[in-house]
Write an enzyme that holds these catalytic residues in place. Structure first.
Site, PDB file in Angstrom:
ATOM      1  N   HIS A  57      -2.535  -2.760  -3.418  1.00  0.00           N
ATOM      2  CA  HIS A  57      -3.511  -1.684  -3.170  1.00  0.00           C
ATOM      3  C   HIS A  57      -3.272  -0.531  -4.131  1.00  0.00           C
ATOM      4  CE1 HIS A  57      -0.151  -0.425  -0.598  1.00  0.00           C
ATOM      5  NE2 HIS A  57      -0.714   0.745  -0.385  1.00  0.00           N
ATOM      6  N   HIS A  59      -2.506   2.780  -3.904  1.00  0.00           N
ATOM      7  CA  HIS A  59      -1.631   3.955  -3.761  1.00  0.00           C
ATOM      8  C   HIS A  59      -0.637   4.061  -4.912  1.00  0.00           C
ATOM      9  CE1 HIS A  59      -2.442   4.370   0.839  1.00  0.00           C
ATOM     10  NE2 HIS A  59      -3.295   5.064   0.114  1.00  0.00           N
ATOM     11  N   ASP A  61       2.462   4.645  -5.082  1.00  0.00           N
ATOM     12  CA  ASP A  61       3.742   3.935  -4.970  1.00  0.00           C
ATOM     13  C   ASP A  61       3.539   2.416  -5.032  1.00  0.00           C
ATOM     14  OD1 ASP A  61       2.569   4.153  -2.338  1.00  0.00           O
ATOM     15  OD2 ASP A  61       4.466   3.471  -1.490  1.00  0.00           O
ATOM     16  N   HIS A  62       2.335   2.008  -5.459  1.00  0.00           N
ATOM     17  CA  HIS A  62       2.047   0.570  -5.634  1.00  0.00           C
ATOM     18  C   HIS A  62       1.411   0.255  -6.985  1.00  0.00           C
ATOM     19  CE1 HIS A  62       3.095  -0.404  -1.439  1.00  0.00           C
ATOM     20  NE2 HIS A  62       2.782   0.877  -1.291  1.00  0.00           N
ATOM     21  N   HIS A 115      -5.216  -0.092   5.985  1.00  0.00           N
ATOM     22  CA  HIS A 115      -4.384   0.950   5.377  1.00  0.00           C
ATOM     23  C   HIS A 115      -5.201   1.601   4.252  1.00  0.00           C
ATOM     24  CE1 HIS A 115      -0.772   2.877   3.785  1.00  0.00           C
ATOM     25  NE2 HIS A 115      -0.924   2.277   2.632  1.00  0.00           N
ATOM     26  N   HIS A 172       7.971  -1.628   2.304  1.00  0.00           N
ATOM     27  CA  HIS A 172       8.789  -0.467   2.690  1.00  0.00           C
ATOM     28  C   HIS A 172       9.864  -0.854   3.697  1.00  0.00           C
ATOM     29  CE1 HIS A 172       6.394   2.782   0.816  1.00  0.00           C
ATOM     30  NE2 HIS A 172       5.348   2.006   1.067  1.00  0.00           N
TER      31      HIS A 172
HETATM   32 FE    FE Z   1       3.341   2.213   0.126  1.00  0.00          FE
HETATM   33 ZN    ZN Z   2       0.164   2.448   0.698  1.00  0.00          ZN
END
Ligand code: FE
Ligand code: ZN
Length: 256
Positions: A57, A59, A61-62, A115, A172
């Site tokens: 996805h 975000h 941090d991805h 999400h 995570h």
């Molecule tokens: Fe994340």
């Molecule tokens: Zn995320």
């Protein structure tokens, strides 16, 4: 085609990142790009050369490291067609029902929106592994930033339909906090009580609680258990539609 190697490593403060590799095919992918130094260290350690990025996805941090890694390595970026506008550098757009071929390994694409809209999971059906990003965690699930409860419960049901022994790699380490919440909403689940003890032990030694399996999650993860009488009674929704039980469980976790 040889076996699909998975190399797991920590990134940022609480992310997990994964290299996947097929020696015969000579391909190496990274599942998401949270942290370039951590990814480079992992590549150095394994001796593998990056050929692909597989994004779950959008975000940061991805997908935050996509462009820099692509520039450095010339790798190919795979991501959700539905979310192509937010996946930097995307080359190959995949959608639910596709079987994306990675070095001869079939990755079935599942749309697990909730999400985010356009969040996908990669299920390597013949290898028995799934990379689920922030859709499902050990004893938890992603916060519902963009989707509706209907959408997210639908997504989780798709993951529940995978074989019980599927190895689930999530993005995570949130498990200790997830376990506390899970016990608060399903206090009489014996399997959960046992697992929470096991998790305490692992985390006190700084051992990851990832990967998990679909079977373990179905037995202990409250977000997959809206049918549980204990959960329903604890949150005051006995007999309610499962999607409502899921939605209330998610809402309670947001405020836990
Ligand atoms: Fe994340
Ligand atoms: Zn995320």
């Amino acid at each position: 085609m040889s076996k699909l190697d998975v190399y797991m490593f920590p990134a940022l403060s609480d992310n997990y990142c994964y290299l996947i590799h097929d020696a015969n095919a000579g391909v190496t992918g990274v599942i998401d790009t949270p942290d370039i130094p951590a990814i480079e260290k992992a590549l150095e350690k394994t001796g593998w050369s990056l050929t692909h990025i597989l994004n779950t996805h959008h975000h940061a941090d991805h997908a935050g490291g996509n462009l820099e890694l692509k520039e450095k390595t010339g790798c190919t970026i795979v991501g959700s067609a539905k979310d192509a506008a937010r996946i930097p550098g995307i080359d190959i757009k995949v959608t639910e029902g596709d079987a994306y071929e990675f070095g001869g390994h079939k990755a079935q694409i599942l749309d697990v929106s909730g999400h985010t809209i356009g969040h996908i999971a990669y299920w390597f059906s013949d290898d028995g592994v799934a990379f689920v990003g922030d859709a499902l965690f050990t004893l938890g699930c992603g916060r519902m930033f963009e989707g509706t409860p209907d959408q997210m419960w639908g997504s989780l049901q798709k993951l529940m339909a995978l074989p019980d022994d599927t190895t689930v790699y999530c993005a995570h380490e949130y498990t200790a906090a997830n376990a506390k919440f899970a016990l608060s909403v399903e206090p009489h689940n014996e399997a959960l009580i046992e697992r929470a003890k096991e998790i305490d032990k692992l985390r006190s030694q700084n051992i990851p609680t990832v990967p998990t399996t679909i079977g373990e999650e179905k037995a202990t993860n409250p977000f997959l258990r809206p049918a549980s009488a204990d959960l329903q009674a604890t949150i005051g929704l006995t007999g309610a539609p499962l999607v409502d039980v899921f939605a209330e469980t998610r809402r309670l976790k947001d405020h836990f």
